[in-house]
Design a protein around this motif. Structure first.
Motif, PDB file in Angstrom:
ATOM      1  N   ARG A 103      41.692 -28.764  33.526  1.00 47.70           N
ATOM      2  CA  ARG A 103      40.710 -29.328  32.601  1.00 47.70           C
ATOM      3  C   ARG A 103      41.040 -30.770  32.240  1.00 47.70           C
ATOM      4  NH1 ARG A 103      40.554 -24.088  32.598  1.00 47.70           N
ATOM      5  NH2 ARG A 103      38.615 -23.007  32.069  1.00 47.70           N
ATOM      6  N   SER A 104      42.296 -31.100  32.181  1.00 49.51           N
ATOM      7  CA  SER A 104      42.670 -32.486  31.920  1.00 49.51           C
ATOM      8  C   SER A 104      42.200 -33.394  33.051  1.00 49.51           C
ATOM      9  CB  SER A 104      44.195 -32.603  31.763  1.00 49.51           C
ATOM     10  OG  SER A 104      44.645 -31.880  30.627  1.00 49.51           O
ATOM     11  N   GLU A 120      41.552 -27.032  24.414  1.00 51.67           N
ATOM     12  CA  GLU A 120      42.163 -26.751  23.111  1.00 51.67           C
ATOM     13  C   GLU A 120      42.328 -25.255  22.892  1.00 51.67           C
ATOM     14  OE1 GLU A 120      39.640 -28.724  20.352  1.00 51.67           O
ATOM     15  OE2 GLU A 120      40.252 -30.745  20.951  1.00 51.67           O
ATOM     16  N   LEU A 168      38.450 -33.835  32.786  1.00 55.15           N
ATOM     17  CA  LEU A 168      38.123 -34.755  31.697  1.00 55.15           C
ATOM     18  C   LEU A 168      38.300 -36.206  32.126  1.00 55.15           C
ATOM     19  CD1 LEU A 168      39.621 -32.954  28.562  1.00 55.15           C
ATOM     20  CD2 LEU A 168      37.209 -33.396  29.047  1.00 55.15           C
ATOM     21  N   ARG A 171      31.748 -32.575  28.883  1.00 58.52           N
ATOM     22  CA  ARG A 171      33.020 -33.055  28.346  1.00 58.52           C
ATOM     23  C   ARG A 171      33.378 -32.315  27.056  1.00 58.52           C
ATOM     24  NH1 ARG A 171      33.912 -39.355  26.871  1.00 58.52           N
ATOM     25  NH2 ARG A 171      32.210 -38.844  25.452  1.00 58.52           N
ATOM     26  N   ASP A 172      32.402 -32.099  26.194  1.00 55.46           N
ATOM     27  CA  ASP A 172      32.668 -31.360  24.950  1.00 55.46           C
ATOM     28  C   ASP A 172      33.125 -29.938  25.259  1.00 55.46           C
ATOM     29  OD1 ASP A 172      31.968 -33.560  23.470  1.00 55.46           O
ATOM     30  OD2 ASP A 172      29.935 -32.864  23.013  1.00 55.46           O
ATOM     31  N   ARG A 179      36.705 -29.930  26.713  1.00 56.62           N
ATOM     32  CA  ARG A 179      37.681 -30.186  25.644  1.00 56.62           C
ATOM     33  C   ARG A 179      37.894 -28.941  24.798  1.00 56.62           C
ATOM     34  NH1 ARG A 179      35.729 -36.192  23.530  1.00 56.62           N
ATOM     35  NH2 ARG A 179      37.000 -37.427  24.965  1.00 56.62           N
ATOM     36  N   ASP A 180      36.803 -28.246  24.465  1.00 57.35           N
ATOM     37  CA  ASP A 180      36.926 -27.006  23.693  1.00 57.35           C
ATOM     38  C   ASP A 180      37.786 -25.982  24.437  1.00 57.35           C
ATOM     39  OD1 ASP A 180      35.385 -27.968  21.623  1.00 57.35           O
ATOM     40  OD2 ASP A 180      33.533 -26.990  22.272  1.00 57.35           O
ATOM     41  N   ASP A 187      35.280 -38.884  31.976  1.00 56.31           N
ATOM     42  CA  ASP A 187      35.371 -40.172  31.281  1.00 56.31           C
ATOM     43  C   ASP A 187      34.971 -41.319  32.219  1.00 56.31           C
ATOM     44  OD1 ASP A 187      36.179 -39.022  28.924  1.00 56.31           O
ATOM     45  OD2 ASP A 187      38.322 -39.321  29.278  1.00 56.31           O
TER      46      ASP A 187
END
Length: 247
Positions: A132-133, A28, A136, A20-21, A24-25, A140
């Motif tokens: 990627r969304s 972004e 994620l 997940r990290d 997210r990277d 979650d």
């Protein structure tokens, strides 16, 4: 005594948190890349207005739009902390994989940063962000599912340890333990079958994507429930043997 059986769940939680990290990277980074691309002016066709000629002269004294484009990609998308560990591939190869072969071809020296190319990059970036969304969201959900399973099965292991040390009839409590194990198993199976989280690039489901190289379990919750059920069966056999041997 039984808590070691839950180790795959703890390892799975760490694996999902790391993934997940990283995702997210990457998300972004693509958003930052899109901002950098938006600031790059397209090159006008030859023979355009005189101001285009002047702009070309100034740009040639500095960096061309394509040089700025490649730098932007390196300094955002390829600058995530895990890039070498996970991808470790040249710029054009990574552009091809993320934005498509046509965009990758346009990144090469000698090309022109045209309006169609800028739109194509914008479309490719939007798709990369959307992918990627979606991942994620799945991650979650997976974190919540693992936490629920761990909480329930931790209580199960505590009860089983008590039953192993108990004297007398434990049939009622043992049946309750088996019901709770079965409940976690069925809930997890329903999640796996209903999630349909197939990844087009790999052709795998989410569990294979996350845990396929874990070295022993692709479905951690199912693996743990199977182990606990075997322990419950052994305890039931032992209890029955004890009752038969009792005077």
């Amino acid at each position: 005594m039984h808590r070691h059986t839950l180790a795959p769940l703890s390892a799975a939680q760490q694996r999902v948190a790391t993934e997940r990290d990283q995702i997210r990277d990457e998300l972004e980074a693509f958003e930052s890349f899109a901002e950098r691309v938006a600031d790059i002016d397209v090159q006008q066709p030859q023979g355009g207005p005189s101001r285009s000629v002047q702009r070309t002269v100034v740009t040639n004294q500095q960096r061309t739009p394509l040089q700025r484009l490649r730098s932007a990609f390196r300094e955002t998308v390829m600058a995530v902390p895990h890039f070498e560990e996970v991808y470790d591939e040249p710029l054009l190869v990574h552009v091809d994989g993320e934005l498509g072969s046509d965009v990758a071809a346009s990144f090469q020296n000698g090309g022109t940063f045209s309006e169609p190319l800028k739109r194509a990059i914008g479309s490719g970036v939007a798709q990369a962000v959307e992918r990627r969304s979606t991942v994620l969201e799945h991650l979650d959900d997976e974190i919540d599912s693992l936490a629920d399973a761990l909480s329930e099965l931790l209580a199960v292991t505590e009860t089983m340890d008590e039953l192993m040390a108990a004297d007398g009839d434990v049939d009622g409590r043992l049946r309750d333990v088996e019901d709770r194990i079965r409940s976690v198993l069925l809930e997890r199976q329903a999640l796996i079958h209903g999630r349909r989280s197939t990844f087009s690039a790999t052709g795998t489901d989410l569990c294979t994507y996350l845990y396929g190289e874990s070295g022993g379990w692709t479905y951690p919750v199912l693996s743990v429930t199977a182990s606990l059920q075997r322990d419950a069966d052994a305890l039931e056999r032992r209890t029955g043997a004890d009752q038969l041997s009792a005077p």
